[in-house]
Design a protein around this motif. Structure first.
Motif, PDB file in Angstrom:
ATOM      1  N   ILE A   1      39.630  46.302  37.469  1.00  8.63           N
ATOM      2  CA  ILE A   1      40.671  45.443  38.039  1.00  8.63           C
ATOM      3  C   ILE A   1      40.020  44.273  38.760  1.00  8.63           C
ATOM      4  CG2 ILE A   1      42.308  47.355  38.311  1.00  8.63           C
ATOM      5  CD1 ILE A   1      41.953  46.987  41.360  1.00  8.63           C
ATOM      6  N   LEU A   2      40.696  43.145  38.686  1.00  5.95           N
ATOM      7  CA  LEU A   2      40.233  41.931  39.365  1.00  5.95           C
ATOM      8  C   LEU A   2      41.454  41.139  39.827  1.00  5.95           C
ATOM      9  CD1 LEU A   2      37.512  40.604  36.875  1.00  5.95           C
ATOM     10  CD2 LEU A   2      37.106  41.573  39.138  1.00  5.95           C
ATOM     11  N   PRO A   3      41.295  40.366  40.906  1.00  2.63           N
ATOM     12  CA  PRO A   3      42.398  39.465  41.273  1.00  2.63           C
ATOM     13  C   PRO A   3      42.561  38.395  40.198  1.00  2.63           C
ATOM     14  CG  PRO A   3      40.515  39.205  42.762  1.00  2.63           C
ATOM     15  CD  PRO A   3      40.175  40.293  41.816  1.00  2.63           C
ATOM     16  N   ALA A   4      43.787  37.937  40.008  1.00  4.33           N
ATOM     17  CA  ALA A   4      44.034  36.866  39.031  1.00  4.33           C
ATOM     18  C   ALA A   4      43.184  35.655  39.395  1.00  4.33           C
ATOM     19  CB  ALA A   4      45.512  36.512  39.018  1.00  4.33           C
ATOM     20  N   ASP A   5      42.673  34.989  38.377  1.00  4.01           N
ATOM     21  CA  ASP A   5      41.815  33.820  38.559  1.00  4.01           C
ATOM     22  C   ASP A   5      42.694  32.566  38.592  1.00  4.01           C
ATOM     23  OD1 ASP A   5      40.053  31.708  38.337  1.00  4.01           O
ATOM     24  OD2 ASP A   5      38.937  32.554  36.648  1.00  4.01           O
ATOM     25  N   LYS A   6      42.733  31.905  39.728  1.00  7.26           N
ATOM     26  CA  LYS A   6      43.585  30.708  39.889  1.00  7.26           C
ATOM     27  C   LYS A   6      43.247  29.607  38.885  1.00  7.26           C
ATOM     28  CE  LYS A   6      44.713  31.294  44.775  1.00  7.26           C
ATOM     29  NZ  LYS A   6      43.883  32.266  45.432  1.00  7.26           N
ATOM     30  N   THR A   7      42.010  29.595  38.408  1.00 10.77           N
ATOM     31  CA  THR A   7      41.598  28.539  37.474  1.00 10.77           C
ATOM     32  C   THR A   7      41.870  28.910  36.014  1.00 10.77           C
ATOM     33  OG1 THR A   7      39.330  29.361  37.273  1.00 10.77           O
ATOM     34  CG2 THR A   7      39.775  27.795  39.069  1.00 10.77           C
ATOM     35  N   ASN A   8      42.361  30.139  35.785  1.00  6.57           N
ATOM     36  CA  ASN A   8      42.630  30.593  34.421  1.00  6.57           C
ATOM     37  C   ASN A   8      44.038  31.186  34.366  1.00  6.57           C
ATOM     38  OD1 ASN A   8      42.815  31.840  31.948  1.00  6.57           O
ATOM     39  ND2 ASN A   8      40.858  32.919  32.104  1.00  6.57           N
ATOM     40  N   LYS A   9      44.986  30.397  33.900  1.00 11.21           N
ATOM     41  CA  LYS A   9      46.387  30.811  33.894  1.00 11.21           C
ATOM     42  C   LYS A   9      46.639  32.069  33.057  1.00 11.21           C
ATOM     43  CE  LYS A   9      48.621  26.446  35.049  1.00 11.21           C
ATOM     44  NZ  LYS A   9      48.362  26.614  36.443  1.00 11.21           N
ATOM     45  N   GLU A  10      45.792  32.343  32.079  1.00  7.29           N
ATOM     46  CA  GLU A  10      45.991  33.540  31.255  1.00  7.29           C
ATOM     47  C   GLU A  10      45.867  34.829  32.064  1.00  7.29           C
ATOM     48  OE1 GLU A  10      45.043  32.449  26.686  1.00  7.29           O
ATOM     49  OE2 GLU A  10      43.280  32.952  27.886  1.00  7.29           O
ATOM     50  N   THR A  11      45.167  34.779  33.188  1.00  2.00           N
ATOM     51  CA  THR A  11      45.008  35.986  34.008  1.00  2.00           C
ATOM     52  C   THR A  11      46.193  36.214  34.948  1.00  2.00           C
ATOM     53  OG1 THR A  11      43.828  34.901  35.826  1.00  2.00           O
ATOM     54  CG2 THR A  11      42.493  35.720  33.977  1.00  2.00           C
ATOM     55  N   SER A  12      47.129  35.269  34.962  1.00  2.00           N
ATOM     56  CA  SER A  12      48.276  35.413  35.873  1.00  2.00           C
ATOM     57  C   SER A  12      49.601  35.130  35.171  1.00  2.00           C
ATOM     58  CB  SER A  12      48.101  34.508  37.086  1.00  2.00           C
ATOM     59  OG  SER A  12      47.975  33.157  36.660  1.00  2.00           O
ATOM     60  N   VAL A  13      49.716  35.595  33.930  1.00  2.00           N
ATOM     61  CA  VAL A  13      50.947  35.405  33.169  1.00  2.00           C
ATOM     62  C   VAL A  13      52.093  36.157  33.847  1.00  2.00           C
ATOM     63  CG1 VAL A  13      52.064  35.896  30.941  1.00  2.00           C
ATOM     64  CG2 VAL A  13      49.715  35.026  31.018  1.00  2.00           C
ATOM     65  N   SER A  14      51.793  37.343  34.376  1.00  2.00           N
ATOM     66  CA  SER A  14      52.779  38.185  35.075  1.00  2.00           C
ATOM     67  C   SER A  14      52.177  38.657  36.397  1.00  2.00           C
ATOM     68  CB  SER A  14      53.142  39.405  34.220  1.00  2.00           C
ATOM     69  OG  SER A  14      53.841  39.014  33.064  1.00  2.00           O
TER      70      SER A  14
END
Length: 136
Positions: A115-128
């Protein structure tokens, strides 16, 4: 006789302290169990996206179905634009405990998931709220 009374009083006080300690430990364990249940319940209400980022075709759909069977009903599958390495459960701010709970289910199929926190610079990691990327 006074000395005997003091010894008895000390023994009674020690028993009371032991009983209080046992009660505190029991309450603490019960509180922890309740918190764990609360985290599991809130995790099942989150939106989860599973994205295929290099895994064999259909992998995201298979994992989505597995999670739905475990009660994660707001789960969908898709694909990333680029390839990734490894299996990662990304979480939005403040959802680390829920991500850990979801990771337990994910590791049944993918034991090396992290597990990792969503990467603010990579939108694919924060789709949901929780985004799981299945890499190569």
């Amino acid at each position: 006789a006074v000395l005997l009374d003091e010894v008895k009083e000390d023994a009674v006080n020690a028993e009371l302290a032991q009983a209080a300690s046992t009660t505190e430990n029991k309450t603490s364990a019960e509180d922890e169990a309740k918190k764990s249940e609360d985290v599991a319940a809130s995790a099942k209400k989150l939106e989860i996206s599973i994205l295929n980022g290099g895994s064999p075709k259909g992998s995201a759909g298979v994992l989505a179905e597995l999670l739905k069977k475990e009660g994660y009903l707001k789960t969908d599958a898709g694909s990333t634009l680029k390839d990734y390495t490894g299996i990662t459960v990304y979480y939005a701010a403040t959802l680390e405990k829920e991500a850990e709970t979801i990771k337990v289910s994910v590791t049944k199929k993918y034991p090396k998931a992290v597990i990792l926190p969503a990467d603010k610079t990579n939108k694919e990691t924060s789709v949901s709220q929780i985004t799981i990327i299945l890499g190569k």
